[in-house]
Design a protein around this motif. Structure first.
Motif, PDB file in Angstrom:
ATOM      1  N   TYR A 246       0.861  -1.189   0.000  1.00 60.24           N
ATOM      2  CA  TYR A 246       0.000   0.000   0.000  1.00 60.24           C
ATOM      3  C   TYR A 246       0.891   1.231   0.000  1.00 60.24           C
ATOM      4  CZ  TYR A 246      -3.294   3.521   1.858  1.00 60.24           C
ATOM      5  OH  TYR A 246      -4.071   4.645   2.061  1.00 60.24           O
ATOM      6  N   THR A 247       0.654   2.120  -0.947  1.00 60.20           N
ATOM      7  CA  THR A 247       1.414   3.363  -1.034  1.00 60.20           C
ATOM      8  C   THR A 247       0.702   4.440  -0.229  1.00 60.20           C
ATOM      9  OG1 THR A 247       2.192   2.778  -3.255  1.00 60.20           O
ATOM     10  CG2 THR A 247       2.392   5.088  -2.581  1.00 60.20           C
ATOM     11  N   LEU A 248       1.416   5.041   0.689  1.00 58.04           N
ATOM     12  CA  LEU A 248       0.822   6.082   1.523  1.00 58.04           C
ATOM     13  C   LEU A 248       0.383   7.257   0.665  1.00 58.04           C
ATOM     14  CD1 LEU A 248       3.350   6.127   4.514  1.00 58.04           C
ATOM     15  CD2 LEU A 248       1.109   5.014   4.416  1.00 58.04           C
ATOM     16  N   PRO A 249      -0.796   7.821   0.916  1.00 56.50           N
ATOM     17  CA  PRO A 249      -1.323   8.920   0.097  1.00 56.50           C
ATOM     18  C   PRO A 249      -0.349  10.093   0.021  1.00 56.50           C
ATOM     19  CG  PRO A 249      -3.008   8.108   1.603  1.00 56.50           C
ATOM     20  CD  PRO A 249      -1.719   7.455   2.008  1.00 56.50           C
ATOM     21  N   GLY A 250      -0.170  10.606  -1.194  1.00 58.18           N
ATOM     22  CA  GLY A 250       0.710  11.753  -1.384  1.00 58.18           C
ATOM     23  C   GLY A 250       2.163  11.447  -1.136  1.00 58.18           C
ATOM     24  N   SER A 251       2.536  10.179  -1.225  1.00 59.87           N
ATOM     25  CA  SER A 251       3.901   9.776  -0.901  1.00 59.87           C
ATOM     26  C   SER A 251       4.301   8.601  -1.783  1.00 59.87           C
ATOM     27  CB  SER A 251       3.994   9.366   0.579  1.00 59.87           C
ATOM     28  OG  SER A 251       5.205   8.729   0.869  1.00 59.87           O
ATOM     29  N   SER A 252       5.583   8.367  -1.865  1.00 61.04           N
ATOM     30  CA  SER A 252       6.060   7.188  -2.580  1.00 61.04           C
ATOM     31  C   SER A 252       6.360   6.040  -1.616  1.00 61.04           C
ATOM     32  CB  SER A 252       7.332   7.534  -3.373  1.00 61.04           C
ATOM     33  OG  SER A 252       8.355   7.993  -2.492  1.00 61.04           O
ATOM     34  N   ALA A 316       0.807  12.623  29.443  1.00 62.72           N
ATOM     35  CA  ALA A 316      -0.217  12.585  28.402  1.00 62.72           C
ATOM     36  C   ALA A 316       0.253  11.764  27.209  1.00 62.72           C
ATOM     37  CB  ALA A 316      -0.567  13.995  27.955  1.00 62.72           C
ATOM     38  N   SER A 317      -0.599  10.859  26.757  1.00 67.11           N
ATOM     39  CA  SER A 317      -0.368  10.187  25.477  1.00 67.11           C
ATOM     40  C   SER A 317      -0.807  11.146  24.379  1.00 67.11           C
ATOM     41  CB  SER A 317      -1.165   8.890  25.419  1.00 67.11           C
ATOM     42  OG  SER A 317      -0.741   8.007  26.443  1.00 67.11           O
ATOM     43  N   SER A 318      -0.350  10.912  23.155  1.00 68.48           N
ATOM     44  CA  SER A 318      -0.550  11.937  22.128  1.00 68.48           C
ATOM     45  C   SER A 318      -1.129  11.380  20.829  1.00 68.48           C
ATOM     46  CB  SER A 318       0.786  12.631  21.822  1.00 68.48           C
ATOM     47  OG  SER A 318       0.649  13.559  20.757  1.00 68.48           O
ATOM     48  N   TYR A 319      -2.185  12.020  20.387  1.00 69.58           N
ATOM     49  CA  TYR A 319      -2.640  11.875  19.006  1.00 69.58           C
ATOM     50  C   TYR A 319      -2.780  13.295  18.459  1.00 69.58           C
ATOM     51  CZ  TYR A 319      -4.730  10.102  14.774  1.00 69.58           C
ATOM     52  OH  TYR A 319      -4.942   9.781  13.444  1.00 69.58           O
ATOM     53  N   PRO A 320      -1.857  13.725  17.573  1.00 67.75           N
ATOM     54  CA  PRO A 320      -1.857  15.119  17.118  1.00 67.75           C
ATOM     55  C   PRO A 320      -3.093  15.473  16.299  1.00 67.75           C
ATOM     56  CG  PRO A 320       0.248  14.041  16.671  1.00 67.75           C
ATOM     57  CD  PRO A 320      -0.728  12.965  17.042  1.00 67.75           C
ATOM     58  N   ARG A 321      -3.389  16.746  16.283  1.00 65.34           N
ATOM     59  CA  ARG A 321      -4.502  17.263  15.487  1.00 65.34           C
ATOM     60  C   ARG A 321      -4.036  17.524  14.056  1.00 65.34           C
ATOM     61  NH1 ARG A 321      -9.247  19.922  17.122  1.00 65.34           N
ATOM     62  NH2 ARG A 321      -8.541  20.051  19.287  1.00 65.34           N
ATOM     63  N   ALA A 322      -4.950  17.368  13.106  1.00 67.79           N
ATOM     64  CA  ALA A 322      -4.747  17.768  11.710  1.00 67.79           C
ATOM     65  C   ALA A 322      -3.543  17.093  11.047  1.00 67.79           C
ATOM     66  CB  ALA A 322      -4.611  19.297  11.611  1.00 67.79           C
ATOM     67  N   LEU A 323      -3.479  15.780  11.115  1.00 62.64           N
ATOM     68  CA  LEU A 323      -2.448  15.044  10.389  1.00 62.64           C
ATOM     69  C   LEU A 323      -2.816  14.946   8.914  1.00 62.64           C
ATOM     70  CD1 LEU A 323      -1.866  12.061  12.862  1.00 62.64           C
ATOM     71  CD2 LEU A 323      -0.428  14.084  12.570  1.00 62.64           C
ATOM     72  N   ASP A 324      -1.802  14.876   8.048  1.00 63.71           N
ATOM     73  CA  ASP A 324      -2.110  14.661   6.637  1.00 63.71           C
ATOM     74  C   ASP A 324      -2.477  13.190   6.423  1.00 63.71           C
ATOM     75  OD1 ASP A 324       0.273  13.154   6.450  1.00 63.71           O
ATOM     76  OD2 ASP A 324       1.429  14.857   5.703  1.00 63.71           O
ATOM     77  N   ASP A 325      -2.888  12.844   5.225  1.00 60.87           N
ATOM     78  CA  ASP A 325      -3.390  11.487   4.970  1.00 60.87           C
ATOM     79  C   ASP A 325      -2.314  10.423   5.176  1.00 60.87           C
ATOM     80  OD1 ASP A 325      -5.928  12.352   4.495  1.00 60.87           O
ATOM     81  OD2 ASP A 325      -5.819  12.203   2.301  1.00 60.87           O
ATOM     82  N   ALA A 326      -1.078  10.746   4.789  1.00 63.60           N
ATOM     83  CA  ALA A 326      -0.003   9.765   4.946  1.00 63.60           C
ATOM     84  C   ALA A 326       0.243   9.463   6.423  1.00 63.60           C
ATOM     85  CB  ALA A 326       1.278  10.265   4.279  1.00 63.60           C
ATOM     86  N   GLN A 327       0.295  10.506   7.244  1.00 62.31           N
ATOM     87  CA  GLN A 327       0.505  10.313   8.672  1.00 62.31           C
ATOM     88  C   GLN A 327      -0.713   9.653   9.326  1.00 62.31           C
ATOM     89  OE1 GLN A 327       3.093  10.680  10.755  1.00 62.31           O
ATOM     90  NE2 GLN A 327       4.402  11.104   8.991  1.00 62.31           N
ATOM     91  N   THR A 328      -1.894  10.010   8.858  1.00 64.27           N
ATOM     92  CA  THR A 328      -3.107   9.380   9.385  1.00 64.27           C
ATOM     93  C   THR A 328      -3.102   7.890   9.095  1.00 64.27           C
ATOM     94  OG1 THR A 328      -4.360  11.432   9.090  1.00 64.27           O
ATOM     95  CG2 THR A 328      -5.630   9.395   9.311  1.00 64.27           C
ATOM     96  N   ALA A 329      -2.668   7.515   7.892  1.00 67.62           N
ATOM     97  CA  ALA A 329      -2.590   6.093   7.533  1.00 67.62           C
ATOM     98  C   ALA A 329      -1.666   5.346   8.482  1.00 67.62           C
ATOM     99  CB  ALA A 329      -2.101   5.953   6.090  1.00 67.62           C
TER     100      ALA A 329
END
Length: 484
Positions: A246-252, A316-329
């Motif tokens: 699977y290729t990450l969105p917007g990435s190679s 605090a554990s962390s889930y950042p706000r506003a990740l791009d699609d590749a990072q979200t994947a």
């Protein structure tokens, strides 16, 4: 009365009232805080005249005070300290230093807090020596010992929770340390012991169960699945494309499943099977479909991005706000920018086990007076509802299947339905993996939810997995509690 005298009278009255309010504020509202400050040497010296209360687990003292032939009057003693050190911490009057419960509930243990006022009056009237209050922790000694012994020789941590209450049943990090070595009344010896522990790698003075964060790996898949079901747009039988790469969105950049192949034989795979078999690609695809905001909101419902106390501080554990699609994947299978403590991962399982309601973890049941009366009890507290009960049940079903004949069979217990999820999280480059297991049992009537993290690859680099190393540890803890 002249205007000048009237004005002066008003000013003097105002000054008197201000002085009265300020004095009352200091003597009533701020009294306990000022008494406990490190700069209040008078309170510190007074506290040395008082025999410090015990810290009790399962009816047995794990920290107590005995008479000492020096200016500090009493020596603090810790039983099986390496097993309990992350809970008790240490207390040393020579260093004027304390950690853990010794620090968090110092006012009660030392008998110098506002709650001890009546005890002080009773002491003066009776002529009996004053003693500090005892603290009863929630920890189950059976679960604690099982966790400590199962982690023997490994770098890691365990947190076990009672799902319906949030009571902490076990909290262990290894390697531990001997608090007795730091509690000695020789400041020189205590500092040498402290510095020796502080120089170790990993540092045993840091509670790895609550204050170290790691990528949660595939344990995070159960939260992503919960977010999907809660959205109303997805069910356990909803399907996703099933490629081998699977290729990450917007990435190679490409990712693969742990097996290197597809997630089962079909061209598509259900969410339930993706969780059961712990496949990365379909969960990455699902995360992109959901979007980072949806996962962010679900993560916060389970406790991410929040600091809290048990009363020990939890990072605090962390889930950042506003990740791009590749990072979200990447976060779809617990990699990328998502990080979690063992406490947080245990909270995910405990929330699912509790029909979607997340309880705030707590480490103390009660403060006990010298006459064995209850001075203060600690109530259960809801953090909030993360998902509806039916959505929690759907995630649970996949976790049960994962233990029964999926990717988490290392946690199987004969005659007990265990719900579980493994994780094998990658770190930078050729660094060893972080190995995880989280789950609860019995699945239909949960009594214990547990998270196990094994750091440094369990000592075998990138050869180990959550199923081979972390899951068997959880199994031993669950068995110890259920078979007691």
């Amino acid at each position: 009365m002249t205007k000048e005298i009237r004005r002066l009278s008003i000013v003097m009255l105002f000054m008197f009232l201000s002085l009265l309010v300020a004095t009352s504020w200091i003597q009533v509202v701020q009294a306990d805080q000022l008494a406990q400050t490190d700069h209040n040497t008078r309170s510190l010296m007074d506290s040395y005249e008082i025999q410090r209360g015990a810290i009790i687990a399962g009816g047995t003292p794990i920290a107590s005070s005995v008479a000492a032939d020096d200016e500090f009057r009493y020596q603090r003693v810790y039983e099986d300290s390496p097993m309990w050190s992350d809970i008790t911490g240490f207390f040393n009057p020579a260093l004027q230093s304390s950690t853990g419960i010794e620090n968090a509930l110092n006012a009660d243990l030392s008998g110098t807090g506002a709650s001890a006022f009546l005890s002080e009056i009773e002491r003066i009237v009776s002529g009996q020596p004053q003693r500090g209050f005892s603290v009863e922790v929630t920890v189950d000694p059976v679960a604690q010992r099982a966790a400590y012994e199962a982690l023997d020789g490994l770098e890691g941590a365990v947190v076990a929770l009672e799902p319906s209450t949030g009571r902490i049943l076990a909290m262990v990090a290894t390697p531990g340390y001997d608090a007795n070595a730091i509690a000695v009344h020789s400041a020189t010896q205590a500092e040498e012991a402290y510095n020796a522990f502080d120089a170790q790698k990993p540092n045993p003075l840091i509670n790895a169960a609550t204050n170290e964060i790691h990528p949660p790996g595939s344990t995070f898949k159960i939260l992503v699945a919960a977010a999907a079901y809660a959205s109303g747009d997805w069910t356990p039988q909803s399907t996703l494309p099933n490629p081998a790469r699977y290729t990450l969105p917007g990435s190679s950049a490409q990712i693969s499943n742990a097996s290197g192949g597809t997630c089962g034989p079909g061209a598509t795979v259900t969410i339930a099977d993706a969780v059961k078999l712990s496949c990365n690609i379909p969960m990455a695809e699902l995360a992109v479909e959901l979007g980072s905001q949806t996962i962010f909101e679900m993560a916060e419902k389970f406790g991410f991005n929040q600091e809290f106390t048990t009363p020990l501080a939890v990072t605090a554990s962390s889930y950042p706000r506003a990740l791009d699609d590749a990072q979200t994947a990447l976060t779809g299978f617990g990699q990328g920018q998502v990080t979690a403590t063992a406490m947080q991962v245990a909270m995910i399982s405990a929330g699912l086990a509790n029909d979607g309601i997340v309880m705030k973890p707590r480490l103390v049941d009660a403060v006990i007076g010298n006459d064995l009366s209850t001075v203060r009890e600690y109530a259960d507290e809801e953090l909030g509802r993360a998902v509806e009960a039916e959505d929690a049940d759907d995630v649970t079903a996949a976790m049960v299947a994962s233990v029964a004949d999926g990717a988490a069979q290392g946690a199987r217990i004969d005659g007990v339905a265990v719900a579980g999820k493994t994780g094998t999280a990658e770190n930078d480059g050729d660094e060893p993996y972080t190995l995880w297991f989280t789950g609860f049992a019995p699945a239909d009537d949960p009594q214990i939810a547990v998270a196990v993290v094994v750091d440094n690859g369990g000592g075998i680099g990138q050869s180990g997995s959550g199923d081979t190393l972390a899951a068997p540890i959880a199994k031993k803890i669950i068995e110890a509690v259920l078979n007691r």
